[in-house]
Design a protein around this motif. Structure first.
Motif, PDB file in Angstrom:
ATOM      1  N   TYR A 165       0.815  -1.217   0.000  1.00 37.18           N
ATOM      2  CA  TYR A 165       0.000   0.000   0.000  1.00 37.18           C
ATOM      3  C   TYR A 165       0.848   1.265   0.000  1.00 37.18           C
ATOM      4  O   TYR A 165       0.571   2.226  -0.703  1.00 37.18           O
ATOM      5  CB  TYR A 165      -0.905   0.006   1.233  1.00 37.18           C
ATOM      6  N   TRP A 166       1.898   1.279   0.831  1.00 39.16           N
ATOM      7  CA  TRP A 166       2.683   2.505   0.963  1.00 39.16           C
ATOM      8  C   TRP A 166       4.065   2.367   0.315  1.00 39.16           C
ATOM      9  O   TRP A 166       4.944   3.193   0.529  1.00 39.16           O
ATOM     10  CB  TRP A 166       2.828   2.876   2.448  1.00 39.16           C
ATOM     11  N   GLY A 167       4.249   1.304  -0.479  1.00 38.33           N
ATOM     12  CA  GLY A 167       5.561   1.011  -1.055  1.00 38.33           C
ATOM     13  C   GLY A 167       6.099   2.120  -1.930  1.00 38.33           C
ATOM     14  O   GLY A 167       7.239   2.576  -1.764  1.00 38.33           O
ATOM     15  N   THR A 168       5.283   2.604  -2.871  1.00 39.80           N
ATOM     16  CA  THR A 168       5.770   3.617  -3.811  1.00 39.80           C
ATOM     17  C   THR A 168       6.106   4.918  -3.092  1.00 39.80           C
ATOM     18  O   THR A 168       7.119   5.547  -3.376  1.00 39.80           O
ATOM     19  CB  THR A 168       4.712   3.914  -4.916  1.00 39.80           C
ATOM     20  N   TRP A 169       5.223   5.284  -2.132  1.00 40.61           N
ATOM     21  CA  TRP A 169       5.457   6.527  -1.383  1.00 40.61           C
ATOM     22  C   TRP A 169       6.780   6.435  -0.612  1.00 40.61           C
ATOM     23  O   TRP A 169       7.595   7.363  -0.640  1.00 40.61           O
ATOM     24  CB  TRP A 169       4.301   6.771  -0.414  1.00 40.61           C
ATOM     25  N   LEU A 170       7.019   5.282   0.035  1.00 36.58           N
ATOM     26  CA  LEU A 170       8.246   5.100   0.806  1.00 36.58           C
ATOM     27  C   LEU A 170       9.471   5.143  -0.098  1.00 36.58           C
ATOM     28  O   LEU A 170      10.492   5.737   0.238  1.00 36.58           O
ATOM     29  CB  LEU A 170       8.214   3.767   1.564  1.00 36.58           C
ATOM     30  N   GLN A 171       9.330   4.528  -1.280  1.00 39.72           N
ATOM     31  CA  GLN A 171      10.444   4.530  -2.221  1.00 39.72           C
ATOM     32  C   GLN A 171      10.766   5.943  -2.683  1.00 39.72           C
ATOM     33  O   GLN A 171      11.927   6.346  -2.756  1.00 39.72           O
ATOM     34  CB  GLN A 171      10.117   3.651  -3.431  1.00 39.72           C
ATOM     35  N   ALA A 172       9.715   6.712  -2.960  1.00 35.47           N
ATOM     36  CA  ALA A 172       9.907   8.079  -3.424  1.00 35.47           C
ATOM     37  C   ALA A 172      10.620   8.918  -2.371  1.00 35.47           C
ATOM     38  O   ALA A 172      11.377   9.829  -2.700  1.00 35.47           O
ATOM     39  CB  ALA A 172       8.553   8.703  -3.779  1.00 35.47           C
ATOM     40  N   HIS A 173      10.366   8.641  -1.111  1.00 31.54           N
ATOM     41  CA  HIS A 173      11.002   9.424  -0.047  1.00 31.54           C
ATOM     42  C   HIS A 173      12.224   8.732   0.532  1.00 31.54           C
ATOM     43  O   HIS A 173      12.767   9.164   1.549  1.00 31.54           O
ATOM     44  CB  HIS A 173       9.981   9.700   1.062  1.00 31.54           C
ATOM     45  N   ASP A 174      12.642   7.621  -0.127  1.00 31.26           N
ATOM     46  CA  ASP A 174      13.861   6.921   0.273  1.00 31.26           C
ATOM     47  C   ASP A 174      13.832   6.482   1.743  1.00 31.26           C
ATOM     48  O   ASP A 174      14.819   6.611   2.454  1.00 31.26           O
ATOM     49  CB  ASP A 174      15.091   7.792   0.003  1.00 31.26           C
ATOM     50  N   ILE A 175      12.667   5.986   2.178  1.00 35.63           N
ATOM     51  CA  ILE A 175      12.573   5.458   3.541  1.00 35.63           C
ATOM     52  C   ILE A 175      12.568   3.932   3.469  1.00 35.63           C
ATOM     53  O   ILE A 175      11.783   3.349   2.718  1.00 35.63           O
ATOM     54  CB  ILE A 175      11.274   5.944   4.240  1.00 35.63           C
ATOM     55  N   HIS A 176      13.469   3.317   4.209  1.00 37.28           N
ATOM     56  CA  HIS A 176      13.561   1.852   4.167  1.00 37.28           C
ATOM     57  C   HIS A 176      12.962   1.254   5.429  1.00 37.28           C
ATOM     58  O   HIS A 176      13.452   1.478   6.523  1.00 37.28           O
ATOM     59  CB  HIS A 176      15.013   1.416   4.022  1.00 37.28           C
ATOM     60  N   ILE A 177      11.883   0.518   5.253  1.00 37.93           N
ATOM     61  CA  ILE A 177      11.287  -0.183   6.387  1.00 37.93           C
ATOM     62  C   ILE A 177      11.451  -1.684   6.183  1.00 37.93           C
ATOM     63  O   ILE A 177      12.022  -2.369   7.018  1.00 37.93           O
ATOM     64  CB  ILE A 177       9.809   0.200   6.544  1.00 37.93           C
ATOM     65  N   LEU A 178      10.974  -2.147   5.015  1.00 33.25           N
ATOM     66  CA  LEU A 178      11.116  -3.559   4.707  1.00 33.25           C
ATOM     67  C   LEU A 178      12.567  -3.860   4.319  1.00 33.25           C
ATOM     68  O   LEU A 178      13.243  -3.008   3.743  1.00 33.25           O
ATOM     69  CB  LEU A 178      10.184  -3.895   3.531  1.00 33.25           C
ATOM     70  N   PHE A 179      13.027  -5.075   4.626  1.00 33.54           N
ATOM     71  CA  PHE A 179      14.399  -5.488   4.379  1.00 33.54           C
ATOM     72  C   PHE A 179      15.381  -4.561   5.094  1.00 33.54           C
ATOM     73  O   PHE A 179      16.497  -4.329   4.630  1.00 33.54           O
ATOM     74  CB  PHE A 179      14.711  -5.538   2.877  1.00 33.54           C
ATOM     75  N   ALA A 180      14.957  -3.999   6.208  1.00 37.30           N
ATOM     76  CA  ALA A 180      15.813  -3.123   7.017  1.00 37.30           C
ATOM     77  C   ALA A 180      15.403  -3.292   8.476  1.00 37.30           C
ATOM     78  O   ALA A 180      14.430  -3.984   8.782  1.00 37.30           O
ATOM     79  CB  ALA A 180      15.662  -1.666   6.571  1.00 37.30           C
ATOM     80  N   VAL A 181      16.142  -2.637   9.358  1.00 38.73           N
ATOM     81  CA  VAL A 181      15.900  -2.822  10.796  1.00 38.73           C
ATOM     82  C   VAL A 181      14.468  -2.442  11.223  1.00 38.73           C
ATOM     83  O   VAL A 181      13.849  -3.178  11.998  1.00 38.73           O
ATOM     84  CB  VAL A 181      16.960  -2.065  11.614  1.00 38.73           C
ATOM     85  N   PRO A 182      13.892  -1.315  10.737  1.00 37.49           N
ATOM     86  CA  PRO A 182      12.532  -0.976  11.199  1.00 37.49           C
ATOM     87  C   PRO A 182      11.511  -2.083  10.951  1.00 37.49           C
ATOM     88  O   PRO A 182      10.652  -2.350  11.806  1.00 37.49           O
ATOM     89  CB  PRO A 182      12.178   0.281  10.381  1.00 37.49           C
ATOM     90  N   GLY A 183      11.611  -2.760   9.808  1.00 41.03           N
ATOM     91  CA  GLY A 183      10.679  -3.841   9.504  1.00 41.03           C
ATOM     92  C   GLY A 183      10.836  -4.996  10.475  1.00 41.03           C
ATOM     93  O   GLY A 183       9.855  -5.579  10.956  1.00 41.03           O
ATOM     94  N   ILE A 184      12.107  -5.315  10.786  1.00 41.18           N
ATOM     95  CA  ILE A 184      12.366  -6.417  11.723  1.00 41.18           C
ATOM     96  C   ILE A 184      11.800  -6.067  13.099  1.00 41.18           C
ATOM     97  O   ILE A 184      11.179  -6.894  13.766  1.00 41.18           O
ATOM     98  CB  ILE A 184      13.885  -6.694  11.812  1.00 41.18           C
ATOM     99  N   VAL A 185      11.996  -4.796  13.510  1.00 40.20           N
ATOM    100  CA  VAL A 185      11.470  -4.360  14.812  1.00 40.20           C
ATOM    101  C   VAL A 185       9.942  -4.446  14.817  1.00 40.20           C
ATOM    102  O   VAL A 185       9.345  -4.974  15.757  1.00 40.20           O
ATOM    103  CB  VAL A 185      11.942  -2.927  15.134  1.00 40.20           C
TER     104      VAL A 185
END
Lengths: 328, 278
Positions: A165-185
């Motif tokens: 749902y929010w993948g494109t928006w996150l990519q556009a703003h260069d925020i990494h949640i998935l495959f990064a520490v925030p996603g694991i948390v």
């Protein structure tokens, strides 16, 4: 004195009916034994299983637990040390292993702290007040326990993944949640969500609200009341919840595996590294990491047993003095 | 009742703590789960049906639910035997074995997975003698079943144990005094009063086994249609970026586990209604 007499009368009546029943069923050989011993044997026969059956049940229980539970645990340590202590220590000091240990500690520290705060807050609202839909709210808090770990990871992929749902928006703003520490948390918080709240709610419900009300009426503020009155009462229960929450946070595999992306040296927690090394046939290294997690599990179990005893002790005097109508 | 409510509301912080609870619950649990269900609405019912009835999905679901059921049955029988031994008998190491029951709860699933695989692999401590008998455990559905038995056993033991401990000994004494032999007392008097707890333990073990991933995938072999469990199929579909397929399987599994929670809640209410209040 009175308890003693009642025990004696009860024992007498027990012996009386045991001996009458005994006449009907026991083999004649038993009559040769002294009268008292015969009565005891008879009462045992009726209120306990025959000796061979007892033996079989205990043997079954012990062998099942040994084969299914003890042996896997022994295998972990045997495999970890199969090439000697130096190989074991070398495996644990690999940079990849160290980074996995660091990440696991970091993720556990963040998620346990957040769930600790949430658990206390939720337990206060649920245990100290009456409101509609309380049972439903508790069910919602329990939900992660009944969701498959894989699904717990999947829901975050659907939100934050490239096609989420929010993948494109996150990519556009260069925020990494998935495959990064925030996603694991996030995934770890999800799976460990209920632990603290669940261990506090029954305890705080049982303790009622009188002590807090007394503190408030004597002029204490809400926070003072919580820290000086409630917290000392719930400290063992709180520790119990944190302990279990931490064990699960450090050991979580399925949910974390789905959101981690398995980037070596970056997003591999200890359980994920166990998998990777095992699949690469690096058995000593894999079981070395696994042995650390197994030790964590054993320590958790020992501390849990001690805490359970403390909790039991704390409950006995309170049970007598409690008058809490909300329980039934 | 109204006095109780008034008395209770004299404590501060209800609004704040309730607000925080609902916010955090929504952010972590409700919104992500709602996202999962919304995703399925992007599929037409026909597509949804096609995914679920594809051969591979059906086989994975059948395997997961079937083996979980079988493992929960074994847990029910062995769990009852273990509880009986722990509660009713005194034997050396009893307290140790009592603590050991919790290991499958405490051991991280990946650790359990590699350990069971090592143990039952063809050269493993148990795998080698079994291989001589012609039984291959690791990398077959039998391995999956073994892993599910491992993770399910504490659920039955820990649900039934407190009920058996609390069981009033006078019931047994009465049965015995009325002439029942031990066999009748156990199977007609004691076990029936354990039924709600036994069924609850069974349901919990079953639910856990259905969703289990870590301790199963190492020993499973993961051959499509043969030894591929449903949670693994979800992971595979995700890695293929077939989100819709993954979501459809996940929703079916979630609905199944919600159904199980409902059944467990009913069982517990039934159990409470059966036990007279002292």
């Amino acid at each position: 004195m009175s308890t003693e007499t009642s025990f004696v009368t009860r024992a007498a009546s027990l012996r009386a009916y045991a001996s009458t029943a005994d006449l009907a069923i026991s083999p004649p050989a038993i009559h040769e034994v002294s009268d008292r011993a015969r009565r005891i044997a008879a009462s045992r026969n009726l209120l306990n299983e025959p000796r061979p059956i007892r033996f079989i049940i205990v043997a079954l229980a012990i062998s099942f637990l040994t084969i299914f539970v003890v042996l896997p645990l022994v295998v972990v340590f045997a495999s970890a040390f199969s090439k000697g202590i130096s190989a074991y220590l070398a495996a644990l000091t690999e940079p990849e292993a160290l980074s996995a240990i660091r990440l696991t500690l970091l993720v556990a520290a963040i998620s346990v702290t957040l769930n600790l705060v949430f658990g206390v807050v939720a337990a206060w609202a649920i245990a100290k007040f009456e409101f509609r839909g309380k049972t439903f709210l508790i069910t919602l808090i329990d939900l992660p326990f009944s969701v498959s770990p894989v699904i717990s990871g999947l829901v975050f992929v659907l939100l934050f993944g490239a096609q989420g749902y929010w993948g494109t928006w996150l990519q556009a703003h260069d925020i990494h949640i998935l495959f990064a520490v925030p996603g694991i948390v996030l995934a770890t918080i999800f799976v460990t969500f209920p632990f603290v709240a669940r261990s506090l709610i029954p305890l705080m419900q049982e303790q009622g609200t009188q002590e807090e009300e007394a503190a408030i009426s004597l002029g204490a503020s809400g926070l003072q009341t919580f820290f000086r009155v409630t917290l000392p009462n719930i400290k063992w229960g709180l520790l119990y919840g944190v302990l279990l929450c931490n064990a699960r946070a450090m050991g979580e595999f399925g949910a974390v595996s789905v959101v981690s992306g398995h980037i070596r040296g970056e997003t591999n927690t200890m359980p994920l590294l166990v998998e990777i090394l095992y699949n690469e046939y690096q058995f000593v290294a894999s079981f070395a990491i696994a042995s650390l997690l197994a030790m964590l599990a054993l320590i958790t179990l020992i501390v849990k047993t001690v805490l359970e005893r403390r909790l039991d002790e704390g409950q006995t005097p309170r049970d007598i003095s409690r008058d809490d109508p909300s329980d039934h | 009742m109204s006095t109780a409510v008034a008395r209770r509301s004299s404590l501060p912080g209800f609004g704040l703590t309730m607000g925080l609870t609902l916010t955090w619950l929504s952010v972590i649990i409700l919104i992500p789960l709602a996202g999962l269900f919304l995703k399925t609405f992007e599929l037409s019912p026909g597509q949804f049906w096609d995914i679920l009835t594809s051969r591979r999905t059906l086989n994975a679901l059948k395997l997961s639910f079937g083996l979980s059921f079988a493992a929960a049955c074994v847990n029910l029988v062995m769990g009852t035997i273990i509880v009986w031994a722990l509660v009713r008998y005194r034997f050396p190491g009893r307290r140790l074995f009592d603590a050991i029951v919790d290991i499958p709860f405490a051991l991280p699933t990946a650790v359990a997975g590699v350990a069971l695989t090592q143990l039952f692999a063809q050269k493993g401590w148990l795998g080698a003698p079994l291989a001589e008998l012609g039984i291959k455990v690791a990398f077959t559905p039998i391995g999956i079943f073994i892993a599910m038995v491992f993770i399910g056993i504490p659920f039955v033991v820990r649900t039934v144990q407190p009920v058996l401990i609390d069981l009033d000994p006078e019931i047994e004494e009465a049965a015995a005094s009325l002439g029942a032999n031990r066999w009748h007392t156990v199977f007609r008097v004691i076990l029936p009063s354990l039924i709600p707890a036994l069924l609850t333990g069974f349901a919990l073990a079953f639910a856990r086994a259905v969703g289990e991933y870590g301790s199963v995938i190492f020993i499973a072999g993961n051959l499509p249609n043969v030894s591929e469990i449903a949670p693994l199929l979800i992971v595979i579909r995700l890695s293929e970026f077939r989100y819709a397929d993954a979501t459809a399987i996940a929703v079916i599994m979630l609905l199944a586990s919600f159904l199980i929670i409902l059944v467990v809640n009913r069982l517990q209410r039934w159990a409470q209604a059966r036990i007279p209040v002292h």
